[in-house]
Motif scaffolding. Structure first.
Motif, PDB file in Angstrom:
ATOM      1  N   ARG A  73      19.123 138.759  31.501  1.00 20.98           N
ATOM      2  CA  ARG A  73      19.327 139.439  32.774  1.00 20.98           C
ATOM      3  C   ARG A  73      19.925 140.833  32.575  1.00 20.98           C
ATOM      4  O   ARG A  73      19.489 141.800  33.195  1.00 20.98           O
ATOM      5  N   ASN A  74      20.896 140.926  31.679  1.00 21.89           N
ATOM      6  CA  ASN A  74      21.472 142.234  31.389  1.00 21.89           C
ATOM      7  C   ASN A  74      20.456 143.147  30.717  1.00 21.89           C
ATOM      8  O   ASN A  74      20.411 144.339  30.985  1.00 21.89           O
ATOM      9  N   PRO A 114      24.683 143.274  39.824  1.00 20.55           N
ATOM     10  CA  PRO A 114      25.615 143.154  40.950  1.00 20.55           C
ATOM     11  C   PRO A 114      26.553 144.349  41.087  1.00 20.55           C
ATOM     12  O   PRO A 114      27.185 144.513  42.118  1.00 20.55           O
ATOM     13  N   ARG A 115      26.668 145.181  40.042  1.00 22.47           N
ATOM     14  CA  ARG A 115      27.559 146.333  40.152  1.00 22.47           C
ATOM     15  C   ARG A 115      26.995 147.386  41.083  1.00 22.47           C
ATOM     16  O   ARG A 115      27.696 148.240  41.578  1.00 22.47           O
ATOM     17  N   ILE A 125      39.131 131.562  30.920  1.00 25.93           N
ATOM     18  CA  ILE A 125      37.945 131.129  30.156  1.00 25.93           C
ATOM     19  C   ILE A 125      38.385 130.510  28.833  1.00 25.93           C
ATOM     20  O   ILE A 125      37.927 129.440  28.443  1.00 25.93           O
ATOM     21  N   LYS A 185      32.629 130.889  23.343  1.00 23.55           N
ATOM     22  CA  LYS A 185      32.775 129.731  24.223  1.00 23.55           C
ATOM     23  C   LYS A 185      31.975 128.539  23.715  1.00 23.55           C
ATOM     24  O   LYS A 185      31.997 127.470  24.329  1.00 23.55           O
ATOM     25  N   TYR A 239      32.233 139.165  41.103  1.00 29.46           N
ATOM     26  CA  TYR A 239      31.780 139.607  39.784  1.00 29.46           C
ATOM     27  C   TYR A 239      32.906 140.370  39.080  1.00 29.46           C
ATOM     28  O   TYR A 239      33.802 140.895  39.741  1.00 29.46           O
ATOM     29  N   THR A 278      34.885 144.968  28.965  1.00 31.22           N
ATOM     30  CA  THR A 278      33.559 144.742  28.406  1.00 31.22           C
ATOM     31  C   THR A 278      33.334 143.300  27.943  1.00 31.22           C
ATOM     32  O   THR A 278      32.225 142.951  27.574  1.00 31.22           O
ATOM     33  N   SER A 279      34.395 142.493  27.968  1.00 36.91           N
ATOM     34  CA  SER A 279      34.245 141.152  27.406  1.00 36.91           C
ATOM     35  C   SER A 279      33.738 140.118  28.397  1.00 36.91           C
ATOM     36  O   SER A 279      33.466 138.985  28.026  1.00 36.91           O
ATOM     37  N   LEU A 280      33.637 140.501  29.660  1.00 39.11           N
ATOM     38  CA  LEU A 280      33.078 139.575  30.648  1.00 39.11           C
ATOM     39  C   LEU A 280      31.658 140.028  30.984  1.00 39.11           C
ATOM     40  O   LEU A 280      31.365 141.221  31.006  1.00 39.11           O
ATOM     41  N   ASN A 281      30.811 139.054  31.272  1.00 44.45           N
ATOM     42  CA  ASN A 281      29.418 139.379  31.572  1.00 44.45           C
ATOM     43  C   ASN A 281      29.313 139.974  32.983  1.00 44.45           C
ATOM     44  O   ASN A 281      29.666 139.324  33.956  1.00 44.45           O
ATOM     45  N   PRO A 282      28.814 141.217  33.091  1.00 44.51           N
ATOM     46  CA  PRO A 282      28.806 141.887  34.395  1.00 44.51           C
ATOM     47  C   PRO A 282      27.850 141.266  35.406  1.00 44.51           C
ATOM     48  O   PRO A 282      27.980 141.529  36.600  1.00 44.51           O
ATOM     49  N   THR A 283      26.912 140.451  34.958  1.00 43.68           N
ATOM     50  CA  THR A 283      25.926 139.934  35.908  1.00 43.68           C
ATOM     51  C   THR A 283      26.190 138.496  36.325  1.00 43.68           C
ATOM     52  O   THR A 283      25.390 137.912  37.046  1.00 43.68           O
ATOM     53  N   LEU A 284      27.297 137.923  35.880  1.00 48.17           N
ATOM     54  CA  LEU A 284      27.592 136.540  36.260  1.00 48.17           C
ATOM     55  C   LEU A 284      28.923 136.494  37.004  1.00 48.17           C
ATOM     56  O   LEU A 284      29.848 137.240  36.673  1.00 48.17           O
ATOM     57  N   ASP A 288      39.241 143.963  24.935  1.00 47.35           N
ATOM     58  CA  ASP A 288      38.874 144.803  26.065  1.00 47.35           C
ATOM     59  C   ASP A 288      38.319 143.975  27.225  1.00 47.35           C
ATOM     60  O   ASP A 288      37.173 143.554  27.204  1.00 47.35           O
ATOM     61  N   ASP A 343      30.126 143.067  23.871  1.00 39.25           N
ATOM     62  CA  ASP A 343      31.309 142.209  23.788  1.00 39.25           C
ATOM     63  C   ASP A 343      31.119 140.904  24.559  1.00 39.25           C
ATOM     64  O   ASP A 343      31.571 139.855  24.118  1.00 39.25           O
ATOM     65  N   TYR A 344      30.449 140.963  25.714  1.00 41.28           N
ATOM     66  CA  TYR A 344      30.344 139.725  26.496  1.00 41.28           C
ATOM     67  C   TYR A 344      29.431 138.704  25.829  1.00 41.28           C
ATOM     68  O   TYR A 344      29.557 137.503  26.102  1.00 41.28           O
ATOM     69  N   MET A 392      39.813 136.189  31.586  1.00 40.59           N
ATOM     70  CA  MET A 392      39.506 135.921  30.173  1.00 40.59           C
ATOM     71  C   MET A 392      40.392 134.782  29.653  1.00 40.59           C
ATOM     72  O   MET A 392      39.928 133.909  28.920  1.00 40.59           O
ATOM     73  N   TYR A 448      31.375 131.194  37.544  1.00 40.15           N
ATOM     74  CA  TYR A 448      30.376 130.656  36.628  1.00 40.15           C
ATOM     75  C   TYR A 448      30.858 130.771  35.190  1.00 40.15           C
ATOM     76  O   TYR A 448      30.744 129.836  34.399  1.00 40.15           O
ATOM     77  N   GLN A 449      31.417 131.935  34.866  1.00 40.04           N
ATOM     78  CA  GLN A 449      31.808 132.170  33.471  1.00 40.04           C
ATOM     79  C   GLN A 449      32.949 131.260  33.023  1.00 40.04           C
ATOM     80  O   GLN A 449      33.061 130.943  31.847  1.00 40.04           O
ATOM     81  N   ILE A 450      33.791 130.848  33.974  1.00 43.12           N
ATOM     82  CA  ILE A 450      34.864 129.921  33.595  1.00 43.12           C
ATOM     83  C   ILE A 450      34.334 128.488  33.532  1.00 43.12           C
ATOM     84  O   ILE A 450      34.591 127.755  32.584  1.00 43.12           O
ATOM     85  N   THR A 495      31.760 137.068  23.548  1.00 41.75           N
ATOM     86  CA  THR A 495      32.541 136.114  24.340  1.00 41.75           C
ATOM     87  C   THR A 495      31.754 134.822  24.545  1.00 41.75           C
ATOM     88  O   THR A 495      32.289 133.722  24.386  1.00 41.75           O
ATOM     89  N   ILE A 553      19.365 142.635  40.633  1.00 44.48           N
ATOM     90  CA  ILE A 553      19.638 142.162  39.271  1.00 44.48           C
ATOM     91  C   ILE A 553      21.031 142.564  38.816  1.00 44.48           C
ATOM     92  O   ILE A 553      21.719 141.817  38.137  1.00 44.48           O
ATOM     93  N   HIS A 565      33.279 143.297  37.975  1.00 48.01           N
ATOM     94  CA  HIS A 565      33.604 144.668  38.380  1.00 48.01           C
ATOM     95  C   HIS A 565      34.478 144.701  39.626  1.00 48.01           C
ATOM     96  O   HIS A 565      35.008 145.744  39.983  1.00 48.01           O
TER      97      HIS A 565
END
Ligand SMILES: Nc1ncnc2c1ncn2[C@@H]1O[C@H](COP(=O)(O)OP(=O)(O)OP(=O)(O)O)[C@@H](O)[C@H]1O
Ligand code: SF4
Ligand SMILES: [Mg+2]
Lengths: 305, 371
Positions: free
Chosen positions: A224-225, A300-301, B210, A210, B194, B144-150, B141, A202-203, B207, B154-156, A206, A298, B196
């Motif tokens: 990265r993911n 962050p969670r 963004i 954008k 982040y 899951t719609s946001l990138n977990p590693t950024l 959702d 999903d991301y 979201m 940054y995402q905005i 997204t 890598i 999470h």
């Protein structure tokens, strides 16, 4: 994080204890002894040698002496090269072995990851099929077969590269490639599968919504993911590079410690076998720790505590 | 035509003489720009969708997910898109941004005209420049719609940097401002967190930030609250409502809950099996619905006059297969009013009493058997 690292380092101790007991036990239960030669040595000589190396002591005492030596940095004697200790042998070869391992590791990451990424982006296209072909070949071919093939093609037929030795950078190429082949294939396969999975996330949708550039979606949002699961196989790959280097060093006559490991098994040089097994155990444990820390970096969670 | 835009008009919609997306270099360009501006002043619609069909080419056959759909959105209006699961709401929204996964999906025909631009005629690069800039998207959702590693900062800031050509610092400032606008406390500190580290409701706020980062003209909100708790749902909907009013953003709100649509929208499209089956002002649809399916949706709403805990009525049966639909009313297998004519020919979307009210039902056509 620091607490986690400390706990992980402490965990290495019981692991090494178990490895040392098993190694020691196996060596002492194997038939034949360090003095078995094709031509039998005289009884008196054997007795004298046993006395000199403390091999008459009860087994537990021998074990404690050996471990005590290890703790003081004394890796023990070689039963083959009577004038050299294992420390000497290791000091001579370890630099070469580590260099070969690092070269092969870097090569497999530098080639494997882009290969997997490109295969995924050109999913079901020609680059994907080529990458898959390379992967399958890399995974199916044992490293010594690859090593011999490379030797025959590039040294014997084409005469582009030297056959053995380690003196010049030209010597480094074939062994590094031979050793890296399997990890390249594995990393590429994992990266491809992982990238394909990330494409459907999903991301990523997204990111497209954008209006970001395709390139920046791949680089910033996907790779990265996609690398998170790939990092988990780096541990086993490092272990492979260590054990794999024994054979490669043997085939290319590289003066590393792996070559001694192989020869010492044939020669029942128990001192060398035990010491090196311990060294490799330490190396694998430490590298797995590094991989786990990298993993947290890598993703962050993940916050170890 | 350039799509760059350096307005920074958070909260204060600028009134410009000429459309900002036209470069005026020559006399001819100037005349063209004036003409365009004139057209726009007279054009009533922000978005016109005409005969849009989107299909998925699957192993089992061609799925007619969106089938000959036409509708309009006015500037600043909130339009509801309502219907059961699988009726084509998301695919409609994805089609508007040309984000239908391809393969297997493809927009096979129709026109999508946004602010005078025919989106289906644009190159993919031109389309990309409109995404995020003129059309913002909020997905269902937030987990899951946001990138977990950024980081969320940054995402905005990312799309503001891309579309508004802001420097990293200016984009960050804008992101902080947006974060506080969507109601995230200590917004400056939270930039470096982040996803999470946020709850579901907070992530949906991110979201929204963004989606609004470049002050789009149209916001597509695809079931923005379905994944959230009821109390949070109301807050998020209120946030979308107040921000769209403040920014003058038109919204297409997708939901399967007619109650939500009633509270948020001026007009509603009811979708069934890839078709629009009824459209009209919210009040008309609530008071004089002209299609048994819409009644069914209304009946399945919890009512104030019903006892607490009374079981919700749902429409019996399942929606039809969208592969090779027959020439019949697609609701007929489930319709208690169905007659032979319903199974012989599909009704058209025809006008009904009320402003911009239309329905697709033989029974409520003039002279029909349903009163
Ligand atoms: N990737 C796909 N491949 C094949 N068919 C698809 C795909 N995506 C959607 N469809 C089909 O398109 C139809 C419409 O799906 P869509 O996601 O628009 O439904 P929806 O109205 O948004 O439902 P929901 O309320 O569940 O989100 C469905 O019947 C679905 O089977
Ligand atoms: S056309 Fe017939 S079957 Fe379809 S909704 Fe109207 S009455 Fe029911
Ligand atoms: Mg949907």
């Amino acid at each position: 994080m620091l607490g986690y690292i400390i706990r992980r380092v402490l965990w290495i101790i019981p692991v090494l204890f178990v490895v040392s007991v098993i190694t020691f036990g196996l060596m002492h239960s194997a038939p034949g002894g360090p003095w078995s030669r094709e031509k039998k040595l005289p009884e008196a000589t054997v007795a004298a040698l046993n006395a000199k190396y403390g091999l008459d002591d009860p087994i537990p005492i021998q074990y404690l002496k050996w471990v005590g030596g290890l703790l003081h940095g004394d890796l023990g004697p070689s039963y083959k090269y009577l004038d050299r200790s294992v420390n000497d042998i290791v000091a001579d070869g370890i630099g070469t072995t580590v260099q070969l391992g690092i070269q092969a590791f870097l090569l497999s990451v530098i080639i494997g990851i882009p290969l997997g990424v490109i295969a995924a982006l050109r999913h079901n296209g020609i680059p994907d099929y080529l990458a898959t072909l390379v992967s399958v070949l890399g995974i199916c071919t044992p490293s010594f077969v690859a090593a011999i093939l490379l030797l025959v093609i590039f040294s014997v037929w084409l005469k582009w590269l030297p056959t053995f030795g380690w003196d010049s950078p030209a010597n480094w190429i074939l062994p590094t490639v031979a050793l890296a082949l399997f990890p390249i294939a594995q990393i590429a396969r994992y990266t491809r599968a992982s990238m394909l999975e990330v494409t459907r996330k999903d991301y990523v949708r997204t990111a497209h919504s954008k209006g970001l550039r395709e390139g920046s979606i791949v680089v910033v949002h996907m790779i990265r993911n996609a690398l998170i699961p790939v990092v988990t196989i780096l541990g086993p790959i490092l272990a492979f590079l260590i054990t794999g280097s024994f054979i490669i060093e043997f085939v290319f006559s590289i003066p590393g410690i792996g070559r001694y490991y192989v020869t010492s098994i044939g020669q029942r040089d128990y001192g060398v076998i035990m010491a090196m097994t311990m060294i490799f155990a330490v190396a694998i444990a430490v590298m797995n720790l590094i991989v786990d820390v990298l993993y947290a970096y890598i993703d962050p969670r993940i916050r170890y505590s | 035509m350039t799509l760059s835009d350096d307005r920074s008009r958070l909260g204060s919609p600028a009134v410009t003489e000429l459309p900002e997306d036209v470069t005026i270099a020559t006399e001819e360009g100037r005349r063209l720009a004036e003409q365009l501006a004139d057209n726009r002043r007279h054009a009533r619609k922000l978005l016109e969708v005409r005969n849009l069909s989107t299909q998925f080419f699957t192993r089992d056959g061609v799925v007619h997910a969106v089938d000959d759909v036409s509708f309009e959105v006015d500037y600043g209006e909130t339009l509801g898109l309502v219907g059961e699961s699988g009726c084509g709401k998301s695919v409609t929204a994805l089609s508007l941004t040309r984000l239908v996964p391809n393969p297997p999906g493809k927009i096979v025909s129709g026109e999508i005209i946004l602010d005078g631009i025919n989106l289906l005629k644009l190159s993919s690069e031109e389309m990309r420049l409109l995404r995020g800039k003129k059309i913002g998207f909020i997905f269902q959702d937030p987990m899951t719609s946001l990138n977990p590693t950024l980081t969320i900062g940054y995402q905005i800031a990312e799309s503001a940097r891309m579309h508004l050509r802001l420097s990293r610092k200016d984009a960050d400032e804008r992101a902080v401002e947006l974060l506080s606008k969507v109601g995230i406390p200590r917004s400056r500190d939270r930039m470096r967190d982040y996803p999470h580290q946020f709850s579901g409701g907070m992530r949906q706020r991110v979201m929204i930030a963004i989606a609004l980062a470049c002050d789009p003209m149209l916001l597509l909100a695809d079931e923005p609250t379905t994944a959230l708790d009821v109390t949070i749902q109301a807050q998020i909907l209120e946030l979308i409502r107040s921000l769209s009013e403040e920014f003058g953003t038109a919204v297409i709100l997708i939901t399967h809950d007619l109650g939500i649509a009633a509270g948020m929208c001026q007009r509603v499209n009811v979708m069934y099996a890839g078709r629009i089956v009824e459209t009209g002002m919210v009040d008309d649809i609530f008071e004089t619905p002209q299609m048994p399916y819409a009644w069914g949706l209304l009946d399945s709403l919890p009512r104030l006059d019903e006892q607490k805990g009374a079981r919700l009525r749902t429409i019996e049966g399942l929606p039809p297969d969208l592969i090779d639909p027959a020439d019949e009313c697609r609701f007929s297998p489930r319709c208690t009013y169905a007659r032979d004519v319903c199974r012989q020919k599909e009704p058209q979307l025809t006008d009904r009493v009320g402003e911009r009210h239309a329905a697709r039902c033989w029974g409520t056509e003039p002279g029909g058997w349903i009163q």
